[in-house]
Scaffold this motif. Structure first.
Motif, PDB file in Angstrom:
ATOM      1  N   GLN A 134       0.864  -1.178   0.000  1.00 25.21           N
ATOM      2  CA  GLN A 134       0.000   0.000   0.000  1.00 25.21           C
ATOM      3  C   GLN A 134       0.897   1.222   0.000  1.00 25.21           C
ATOM      4  OE1 GLN A 134      -1.897  -1.217   3.784  1.00 25.21           O
ATOM      5  NE2 GLN A 134      -3.821  -0.621   2.819  1.00 25.21           N
ATOM      6  N   ASP A 135       0.440   2.317  -0.618  1.00 25.92           N
ATOM      7  CA  ASP A 135       1.175   3.582  -0.546  1.00 25.92           C
ATOM      8  C   ASP A 135       0.531   4.389   0.565  1.00 25.92           C
ATOM      9  OD1 ASP A 135       2.131   2.518  -2.941  1.00 25.92           O
ATOM     10  OD2 ASP A 135       2.424   4.499  -3.806  1.00 25.92           O
ATOM     11  N   LYS A 136       1.187   4.422   1.721  1.00 29.40           N
ATOM     12  CA  LYS A 136       0.543   5.080   2.860  1.00 29.40           C
ATOM     13  C   LYS A 136       1.498   5.950   3.657  1.00 29.40           C
ATOM     14  CE  LYS A 136       0.916   0.938   5.680  1.00 29.40           C
ATOM     15  NZ  LYS A 136       0.233  -0.094   6.460  1.00 29.40           N
ATOM     16  N   GLY A 160      -7.408  -4.941  -3.029  1.00 30.06           N
ATOM     17  CA  GLY A 160      -8.298  -4.170  -2.171  1.00 30.06           C
ATOM     18  C   GLY A 160      -7.568  -3.687  -0.932  1.00 30.06           C
ATOM     19  N   LEU A 161      -8.326  -3.429   0.126  1.00 26.01           N
ATOM     20  CA  LEU A 161      -7.741  -2.859   1.338  1.00 26.01           C
ATOM     21  C   LEU A 161      -6.984  -3.892   2.171  1.00 26.01           C
ATOM     22  CD1 LEU A 161     -10.555  -0.376   2.450  1.00 26.01           C
ATOM     23  CD2 LEU A 161      -8.243   0.208   1.658  1.00 26.01           C
ATOM     24  N   ARG A 162      -7.248  -5.182   1.914  1.00 20.84           N
ATOM     25  CA  ARG A 162      -6.515  -6.222   2.642  1.00 20.84           C
ATOM     26  C   ARG A 162      -5.600  -6.963   1.685  1.00 20.84           C
ATOM     27  NH1 ARG A 162     -11.161  -9.807   4.654  1.00 20.84           N
ATOM     28  NH2 ARG A 162     -11.545  -9.487   2.429  1.00 20.84           N
ATOM     29  N   ARG A 163      -4.437  -7.324   2.180  1.00 22.27           N
ATOM     30  CA  ARG A 163      -3.447  -8.019   1.349  1.00 22.27           C
ATOM     31  C   ARG A 163      -4.030  -9.263   0.693  1.00 22.27           C
ATOM     32  NH1 ARG A 163       1.970  -7.624   1.089  1.00 22.27           N
ATOM     33  NH2 ARG A 163       2.110  -6.255   2.887  1.00 22.27           N
ATOM     34  N   GLU A 164      -4.959  -9.937   1.396  1.00 22.37           N
ATOM     35  CA  GLU A 164      -5.516 -11.191   0.882  1.00 22.37           C
ATOM     36  C   GLU A 164      -6.574 -10.963  -0.190  1.00 22.37           C
ATOM     37  OE1 GLU A 164      -4.390 -10.286   4.360  1.00 22.37           O
ATOM     38  OE2 GLU A 164      -6.573 -10.389   4.515  1.00 22.37           O
ATOM     39  N   ASP A 165      -7.027  -9.718  -0.348  1.00 24.80           N
ATOM     40  CA  ASP A 165      -8.120  -9.474  -1.299  1.00 24.80           C
ATOM     41  C   ASP A 165      -7.717  -9.902  -2.711  1.00 24.80           C
ATOM     42  OD1 ASP A 165      -9.791  -8.487   0.653  1.00 24.80           O
ATOM     43  OD2 ASP A 165      -9.336  -6.378   0.252  1.00 24.80           O
ATOM     44  N   LYS A 166      -8.701 -10.352  -3.450  1.00 24.21           N
ATOM     45  CA  LYS A 166      -8.495 -10.753  -4.843  1.00 24.21           C
ATOM     46  C   LYS A 166      -7.931  -9.571  -5.636  1.00 24.21           C
ATOM     47  CE  LYS A 166     -12.427 -10.713  -7.554  1.00 24.21           C
ATOM     48  NZ  LYS A 166     -12.073  -9.820  -8.647  1.00 24.21           N
ATOM     49  N   THR A 167      -7.018  -9.869  -6.576  1.00 26.05           N
ATOM     50  CA  THR A 167      -6.427  -8.800  -7.393  1.00 26.05           C
ATOM     51  C   THR A 167      -6.875  -8.923  -8.846  1.00 26.05           C
ATOM     52  OG1 THR A 167      -4.440 -10.144  -7.750  1.00 26.05           O
ATOM     53  CG2 THR A 167      -4.353  -8.547  -5.958  1.00 26.05           C
ATOM     54  N   ILE A 168      -6.952  -7.777  -9.523  1.00 25.56           N
ATOM     55  CA  ILE A 168      -7.133  -7.804 -10.976  1.00 25.56           C
ATOM     56  C   ILE A 168      -5.764  -7.569 -11.607  1.00 25.56           C
ATOM     57  CG2 ILE A 168      -9.538  -7.062 -10.941  1.00 25.56           C
ATOM     58  CD1 ILE A 168      -8.539  -4.250 -11.824  1.00 25.56           C
ATOM     59  N   LEU A 186      -5.820   3.499  -1.081  1.00 26.49           N
ATOM     60  CA  LEU A 186      -5.021   2.646  -0.179  1.00 26.49           C
ATOM     61  C   LEU A 186      -5.090   1.164  -0.553  1.00 26.49           C
ATOM     62  CD1 LEU A 186      -5.740   4.476   3.196  1.00 26.49           C
ATOM     63  CD2 LEU A 186      -3.549   4.347   2.003  1.00 26.49           C
ATOM     64  N   PHE A 187      -5.493   0.888  -1.788  1.00 21.61           N
ATOM     65  CA  PHE A 187      -5.570  -0.510  -2.215  1.00 21.61           C
ATOM     66  C   PHE A 187      -4.163  -1.116  -2.379  1.00 21.61           C
ATOM     67  CE2 PHE A 187     -10.013  -0.685  -4.413  1.00 21.61           C
ATOM     68  CZ  PHE A 187     -10.610  -0.427  -3.194  1.00 21.61           C
ATOM     69  N   PHE A 188      -4.049  -2.366  -2.011  1.00 18.27           N
ATOM     70  CA  PHE A 188      -2.803  -3.101  -2.276  1.00 18.27           C
ATOM     71  C   PHE A 188      -2.590  -3.217  -3.780  1.00 18.27           C
ATOM     72  CE2 PHE A 188      -3.074  -4.269   2.144  1.00 18.27           C
ATOM     73  CZ  PHE A 188      -1.758  -4.489   2.511  1.00 18.27           C
ATOM     74  N   HIS A 189      -1.326  -3.121  -4.191  1.00 20.13           N
ATOM     75  CA  HIS A 189      -0.993  -3.231  -5.613  1.00 20.13           C
ATOM     76  C   HIS A 189       0.449  -3.689  -5.751  1.00 20.13           C
ATOM     77  CE1 HIS A 189       0.029   0.798  -4.238  1.00 20.13           C
ATOM     78  NE2 HIS A 189       1.049   0.738  -5.079  1.00 20.13           N
TER      79      HIS A 189
END
Ligand code: MD6
Ligand code: FE
Length: 215
Positions: A134-136, A160-168, A186-189
């Motif tokens: 996340q860029d925070k 998404g907001l959690r590391r485990e969230d599905k990614t596109i 703040l989405f993980f990327h």
């Protein structure tokens, strides 16, 4: 008769990836020569270097910055610094071409009043990647981030907001610009390892510029 085939089209192909994250395909293409000249100017003054994560692992990208603040990572953590630890001077000034591109991309994506004070330059050789993060470290999350891709293509992961969230998976090529803000800020990327190839202008590398309001 209408000779201007694009008269009724939006000036730019503007695609919403997720709520708040907008892809502007080819937005930086017409500026490539100026951008490369200015990247050379910045990297001559503050050369890209491999930073170490707070956990002690060397990153696979080489990083430098320009503007009032530069992003740094070392044993003490991730943060913005007003000085380059290598040159012990201020970071190079942000080139006008960088600033203007970032402000106009943000406005095109719906974020008026973006005032970037930092541009991070990441150099990816073949095989380099960016793990999910996340860029925070920025002060004001109401300001978006503008990301410019140059050189070899990359697959960008956006979750998404959690590391485990599905990614596109978003394929990014030379000249593409992504603007992130709002719900996506703040989405993980991350970036998958760069595949081997040769870009006509940049050779065997990808360069990513990310613009932030850091301070
Ligand atoms: C890259 N980008 O595309 C890495 N962060 O090489 C980022 O980490 C990034 O593209 C925040 C917003 C946009 C980005
Ligand atoms: Fe990031």
């Amino acid at each position: 008769m209408n000779f201007d085939l694009f008269a009724n089209e939006p000036a730019q192909q503007c695609q919403e990836l997720l709520q708040g994250a907008v892809l502007l395909r080819g937005f930086a293409l017409s500026l490539e020569n100026q951008l490369l000249q200015d990247i050379n100017r910045v990297t001559t003054e503050s050369p890209p270097r491999t930073m170490v994560t707070p956990g002690g692992l060397p990153m696979s990208v080489a990083t430098t910055s320009c503007g009032d603040a530069g992003w740094v990572s070392d044993a003490y953590g991730y943060r913005y610094s007003k000085r380059d630890a290598l040159s012990r001077a201020n970071w190079p000034a942000m080139p006008r071409s960088f600033f203007n591109l970032a402000v106009s991309a943000a406005a095109t994506a719906g974020y008026e009043n973006f005032l970037p004070d930092s541009a991070l330059i990441n150099l990816y050789k073949v095989g380099a990647k960016m793990s999910l993060h996340q860029d925070k470290n920025e002060k004001d999350f109401s300001q978006p981030i503008v990301s410019v891709s140059l050189g070899l293509p990359a697959i960008f992961l956006l979750g998404g907001l959690r590391r485990e969230d599905k990614t596109i998976r978003v394929p990014l090529t030379h000249g593409d610009v992504v603007v992130w803000g709002g719900a996506a800020r703040l989405f993980f990327h991350g970036v998958l390892p760069i595949k081997s190839g040769v870009h006509p202008l940049l050779g065997e590398q990808r360069i990513n510029l990310t613009f932030r309001k850091a301070l």
